[in-house]
Design an enzyme around this catalytic site. Structure first.
Site: not given
Ligand code: LGS
Length: 453
Positions: A173, A298, A300
């Site tokens: 990321e 990745n 979400y």
């Molecule tokens: O733990 C992290 C996870 C959890 O949610 C992990 O280390 C990262 O690689 C990753 O960024 N992770 C993560 N990202 C979710 C971002 C979601 C954003 C969706 C809504 C936009 C604000």
């Protein structure tokens, strides 16, 4: 689809499909300074009061550094045939460059050997946010020298583990590293500087290209890049909202992928950053072209986007979809977005091989009762997203594997231990592991559709 519809269609995924779970070093290992390791920017950040919720740190985390054997056995009992983890740079090179710490290399070699013994394919991420503190003191990712530091570090690992690790990821990321670390400041090293963030992004892209080249030179064949992607759906059909969504799409989804595939930045970057956008020469841009052998996605959630000139630098903000289900992070549950983003990659970048390198959800878990933890919402999230992945497969996306985030409840960066993404519960007091219902569901899905192990 009814509750009874299977997670995957009857035309199950291709042979060799990877069913995995993902983690990262600082989030699970604990013992960050053990056996000669140097401190990382996350060690310092977490130890700075007020930076992490409840001032939690990764000092113990899941204690994976001592319990890795148990964790590999856990993966085997879940039927995983793949595991994505990251290497802590400062365990290998305590000062970031120069002297190699053999004990650090040994830790990962033992882990990889234990995985292979169980028939679990390792996917190794070289950088998941824990830059050696010594390199931050030399300018960190803003330094012109950072791509070289990274390529040298990568080369050490290629040489040490290239005979047993087939799947490599350079950076996890780059957008989050850049935006969280250097633009918004909620992640280490906690800077808020638009001009610096544009330079950092550029250096991360140079670092990916340099580490890809050094991997090629070592005979490594599969080098990927893991990016966070989210479809940007305009909140209305007004031209303002459409433009806002297009800018946010360039900013989040294309800032890194366009350069590695095409050797250019999205045109909107200049609009977004204005005078803070550096003047890159044609040869500088050309040097960024380093198409990955696979894209790690990745996923979400998606964003519904409205124009908002006060929300700088993009001039756009997300609109919460109040009638829709949300996770404990307040992210909308939107499985179709996973299909959409995979189909988007297929169309825009020429159907490259893709792995879903992270997908998962935090929810407030109930307490375990008689050795069972009924995390129904996480289970439903997993099921609906596996279905979404199978729809992408049916549309011809070259999807090679799925990695749930995460194997374990772990240190969720600035949220500390408050947000739990694990298929496996980690007891906050004694760190005992317990497979949640979502983990059992995943195990059954793998058995049923997977080829599995
Ligand atoms: O733990 C992290 C996870 C959890 O949610 C992990 O280390 C990262 O690689 C990753 O960024 N992770 C993560 N990202 C979710 C971002 C979601 C954003 C969706 C809504 C936009 C604000």
């Amino acid at each position: 689809m009814s509750e009874r519809t299977p997670a995957m269609p009857t035309d199950s995924p291709p042979n060799g499909f990877l069913w995995g779970a993902a983690t990262s070093a600082y989030q699970i290992e604990g013992s960050p300074l053990a056996d000669g390791a140097g401190p990382s920017i996350w060690h310092r950040f977490a130890h700075t009061p007020g930076r992490v919720l409840n001032d939690d740190t990764g000092d113990i985390a899941c204690d994976h550094y001592s319990r890795w054997r148990e964790d590999v056995a856990l993966m085997a009992s879940l039927g995983l045939n793949a595991y994505r983890f990251s290497v802590a740079w400062a365990r290998i090179l305590p000062e970031g460059t120069g002297r190699v710490n053999q004990a650090g290399l040994d830790f990962y070699r033992h882990l990889v050997d234990a995985l292979l013994e169980q028939g679990i394919e390792p996917m190794l991420t070289l950088y998941h946010w824990d830059l050696p503190e010594a390199l931050d003191a030399r300018g960190g990712w803003a330094s012109d020298a950072s791509p070289g530091w990274f390529a040298d570090y990568a080369q050490i690992l290629y040489r040490a583990l290239g005979d047993r690790v087939r799947l490599w990821i350079t950076l996890n990321e780059p957008w989050v590293i850049t935006a969280g670390g250097y633009l918004y400041g909620d992640l280490a090293p906690g800077h808020c500087n638009p001009r610096e963030s544009a330079i950092v992004a550029h250096n991360l892209l140079r670092a990916h290209a340099a580490a890809s080249a050094s991997g090629r030179a070592e005979g490594i064949e599969r080098i990927g890049l893991a990016v966070n992607l989210e479809p940007q759906d305009p909140a209305s059909d007004s031209p303002e909202d459409q433009d806002a969504a297009a800018r946010r799409d360039a900013f989040i989804n294309r800032w890194f992928l366009d350069p590695v595939f095409f050797g250019r930045y999205p045109a909107q970057m200049q609009t977004i950053f204005g005078t803070d956008w550096p003047d890159f020469s044609a040869s500088e841009l050309d040097a960024l072209r380093a198409p990955p052998d696979f894209v790690g996605v990745n996923y979400y959630s998606r964003s519904v986007v409205r124009a908002d000139p006060t929300a700088q630098p993009v001039g756009a903000r997300r609109v919460r979809q109040d009638t829709r289900p949300h996770t404990a992070m307040d992210w909308e549950v939107h499985p179709q977005g996973l299909t959409d983003i995979l189909v988007w990659i297929q169309g825009r970048y020429g159907n490259p091989p893709v792995y879903i390198t992270e997908n998962g959800a935090a929810f407030e878990d109930p307490q375990p009762v008689a050795g069972r933890l009924r995390d129904r919402e996480r289970l439903a999230y997993l099921r609906s997203h596996l279905r979404a992945a199978s729809r992408a497969l049916r549309r011809g996306v070259d999807l090679r594997g799925y990695f749930a985030w995460s194997l374990l409840d772990n240190f969720e960066w600035s949220y500390g231990y408050a947000k739990r993404f694990g298929l496996v519960r980690v007891d906050p007091v004694d760190r005992q592991r317990l497979i949640k219902d979502s983990g059992r569901f995943y195990r059954d899905a793998i058995r049923r559709y997977g080829g599995g192990r």
